[in-house]
Write an enzyme that holds these catalytic residues in place. Structure first.
Site, PDB file in Angstrom:
ATOM      1  N   LYS A   1      68.479   7.992   8.219  1.00 31.00           N
ATOM      2  CA  LYS A   1      67.822   7.285   9.199  1.00 31.00           C
ATOM      3  C   LYS A   1      67.534   5.856   8.739  1.00 31.00           C
ATOM      4  CE  LYS A   1      64.066   7.290  12.490  1.00 31.00           C
ATOM      5  NZ  LYS A   1      62.726   7.669  13.083  1.00 31.00           N
TER       6      LYS A   1
ATOM      7  N   THR B   1      60.930  14.145  19.137  1.00 28.69           N
ATOM      8  CA  THR B   1      60.892  13.181  20.566  1.00 28.69           C
ATOM      9  C   THR B   1      62.029  13.989  21.547  1.00 28.69           C
ATOM     10  OG1 THR B   1      60.220  11.421  19.118  1.00 28.69           O
ATOM     11  CG2 THR B   1      61.413  10.927  21.412  1.00 28.69           C
TER      12      THR B   1
ATOM     13  N   THR C   1      63.455  12.920  14.550  1.00 27.95           N
ATOM     14  CA  THR C   1      64.286  11.952  13.731  1.00 27.95           C
ATOM     15  C   THR C   1      63.681  11.732  12.372  1.00 27.95           C
ATOM     16  OG1 THR C   1      63.471   9.918  14.694  1.00 27.95           O
ATOM     17  CG2 THR C   1      65.462  11.214  15.765  1.00 27.95           C
ATOM     18  N   ASP C   2      62.498  11.661  12.073  1.00 28.84           N
ATOM     19  CA  ASP C   2      61.712  11.092  10.889  1.00 28.84           C
ATOM     20  C   ASP C   2      62.579  11.841   9.726  1.00 28.84           C
ATOM     21  OD1 ASP C   2      60.082   9.627  12.309  1.00 28.84           O
ATOM     22  OD2 ASP C   2      58.408   9.874  10.971  1.00 28.84           O
TER      23      ASP C   2
END
Lengths: 431, 431
Positions: free
Chosen positions: A240, A87, A163-164
């Site tokens: 995360k 992203t 970010t995953d």
């Protein structure tokens, strides 16, 4: 009604309202989805549509701007921004749907010119993948690209990453790379086409972090939901912890290292960094005096198994019988597993498979001496991994078994190598 | 030197210090472990020991107190405390080692007589297991025991449970039991033989909660590290998030329902409970007017798979080929899985296996419409489970597939049944 296609800018009239936006792909044939100027998508039931006006036919966006040519400043550090996708480097692709990674690091610099006041920036796209598709093989590519950049004179590295799985990559690079400069991973939770995007502030903060007198691998992301500051986290102590919030990443069992203000460019250390390097001087033209070595040996036959009531212990046998060399168990509480799978665990350890225990509580430390269950597991050869995150233990086991025999890996799995284990977890890291 | 045995009270002299305590089992033959009066264990290297004095030979503790006989008060509710084992009901067994569950609920009342000011207490040990050994079969036993107690006139139920899997059980009971009274699970993080034990305050708070005008399944645990207050959590919205802290349990994607002060016996509601029942009147002698029905059908062939970089997709085939009816994926971010396992997921859904998606970020909601990966997974038949916890989705799938065909289960898996899904996650539930 369907004289319009995905990518077209249209105006839709319903009984009471007019919506203007670009047509997006829709999962439901009865609904037209448009992305409005404010960045949000709205779905409109075809049955409610009175009329559609095509304001502009869509076309493939083209990005054929010339490469950046910027004067190097001798008093600024040389930072390489390597883009891997995600992203932070994404735009909405109106032709194929939803959000796709696309921008190169070069485009990022164009979007955030103030980066050039913080450092001499070099951009390079080394991968273009969604981070959910990250694999150990990609980690090797990233490590190799980092090495190249350091050899070419970089004083700090920023990795733009989805970010995953960013915390898995941060942890992999922590073990794979021995460098005396900072390597900072950064992502974004909202893509840069949305007004609420966190991409710019995160990237600015990451570049600030990459110029600091520290070494090793870090993650920089928003520190709270608002656009106020970012946190600098240790690469093997971060996770995360929210699917969508901008402050999704949290240091676990420790507090973040520093608070970064992307507006004033100030950095405030919250604790002494584990890996200080005051001697990271600015490299002059095409010179390189930075230590860098990488180790890309990873054993991919390593599995992570999360424990739950009713779990089928034969899953362990499946891995053992398929040549797996290591298993990380994400146990319950202080590091427990149901006694019904003890025989399966014994099957694994008897065959020389390394079995390590972490906890699915995420916060806290494994302590397999308190209850009989933990003591029994230790007798079966299971190694408790202290306060190491399950995700980090998995990656560390890949690294250890890729480089050492099982005995040596067993010895090292619960010893701190790169900051992944803290002797005493800070009390103020959980509240 | 070894004229002493486990359970003996001894005094150990080293060069500089004298330690007094009870001998505990030790994993290391070179170390003697003693439990000191302050509740902490200390290990002393045999090499450093100058002398050992046996102060008192150990013996098996005996608990042969007569059963409790207490006058029933007509203005208090009738609460049944069912003990299943775990730290809240544990003592240290000096003969067999470490902490073992042992106390019956009767013993708990004896230890905390003030419970009798809050309610008419009945105690019963229905299981005596460590919660890491909890299974769906035990959930059925607990549900049946709860039904019996309600039919016998209980106005509220408290379940003493080990903390490791307490949230799995709370969620299972949420689906399995339809009752119009509160059923409150409670645990402890420190056993009652330690001065820092949270067992009493948690139990008092749980009994207070069980007398409230609410219905459904709840969890009560410490609200912060200190001994100040407890939180009342919804049973299908709570998770153990620390391995050792007393405030290990947190409501996820929602705030706790209420704050309970075990000293003043006050309860302060932080939000309107989802399941109010003002009409829960006190049952008179041997009368029962409470609604209770249980459904103990559970499909145990349901698996939970946590996604990570490099995961072997064939694990899905393993479950499908072994007759599994459902798989809950603990995906990354907004509900993603690597594209390398798409073919395995297709293999599962093609064979009629229900595949549902949750997120390993724990906090936040699955949204499989944002990125292409999520959209592809939906096309393969994967159902996004909104803001439901992975652990809850697993248990819910066991329940649904135990009672309905796959089509119906697929329809219900992402619909809120008992509070496991909230339409909009509260912003103040994550910070």
């Amino acid at each position: 009604m369907d004289n319009c296609n995905i990518g077209d800018l249209i105006s839709i009239k319903t009984e009471n309202t007019t919506y203007t936006g670009t047509i997006m792909p829709s999962l439901d044939d009865n609904v037209i989805v448009i992305k409005m100027k404010n960045g949000y998508n709205v779905g409109i039931l075809r049955d409610n549509i009175k009329s559609i006006d095509v304001l502009k036919k869509g076309k493939k966006p083209t990005y054929e701007l010339p490469p950046l040519k910027i004067e190097k400043k001798n008093d600024l550090k040389n930072i390489a921004i390597l883009s891997t996708g995600g992203t932070v480097a994404s735009r909405v692709d109106y032709n194929t749907g939803a959000v796709h990674p696309a921008f190169t690091a070069d485009d990022l610099i164009r979007a955030i010119p103030e980066l050039l006041d913080i450092a001499n920036i070099k951009g390079k796209a080394v991968l273009n993948i969604l981070s959910e598709n990250m694999t150990p093989a990609y980690w090797k590519i990233i490590a190799e690209e980092i090495k190249k950049e350091i050899e070419n004179g970089a004083d700090g590295i920023v990795i733009a990453h989805g970010t995953d799985t960013m915390h898995y990559t941060a942890s992999a690079l922590s073990f794979m790379i021995d460098a005396d400069i900072p390597i900072v991973l950064v992502g974004a939770q909202r893509s840069s086409d949305r007004p609420s995007s966190d991409a710019s502030l995160n990237l600015i903060s990451a570049v600030i972090a990459s110029t600091q007198p520290i070494k090793g691998v870090y993650v920089v992301m928003h520190g709270e939901s608002g656009d106020t500051f970012c946190y600098l986290h240790e690469g093997a102590k971060v996770r995360k912890l929210h699917s969508s919030r901008r402050n999704a990443f949290k240091s676990v069992n420790n507090i973040p290292i520093a608070k970064i203000n992307p507006f004033t460019k100030d950095i405030e250390y919250l604790r002494k960094p584990n890996k200080v390097n005051e001697g990271n001087k600015i490299n002059k033209e095409s010179e390189s005096n930075k230590k860098i070595s990488i180790n890309t040996n990873l054993e991919e036959k390593v599995a992570l198994i999360k424990i739950y009531p009713g779990i089928d212990g034969n899953i362990i046998n499946y891995y053992v019988d398929n040549g797996y060399k290591g298993i990380v168990i994400e146990g319950t509480g202080l590091g427990h597993a149901p006694e019904t799978i003890f025989e399966n665990i014994k099957y694994a350890t008897d065959k020389g498979v390394l079995v390590a225990m972490t906890t699915q509580t995420i916060n806290g430390r494994v302590n397999m001496n308190v209850y009989s269950n933990g003591r029994e597991l230790q007798k079966l050869g299971v190694i408790g991994c202290e306060d190491m995150l399950p995700e980090v233990a998995l990656v560390k086991m890949m690294y250890l078994l890729g480089n050492y025999d099982t005995e040596k890996a067993k010895e090292l799995i619960n010893k701190n190598l790169v900051g992944e284990i803290t002797e005493i977890s800070r009390f103020d890291a959980y509240y």
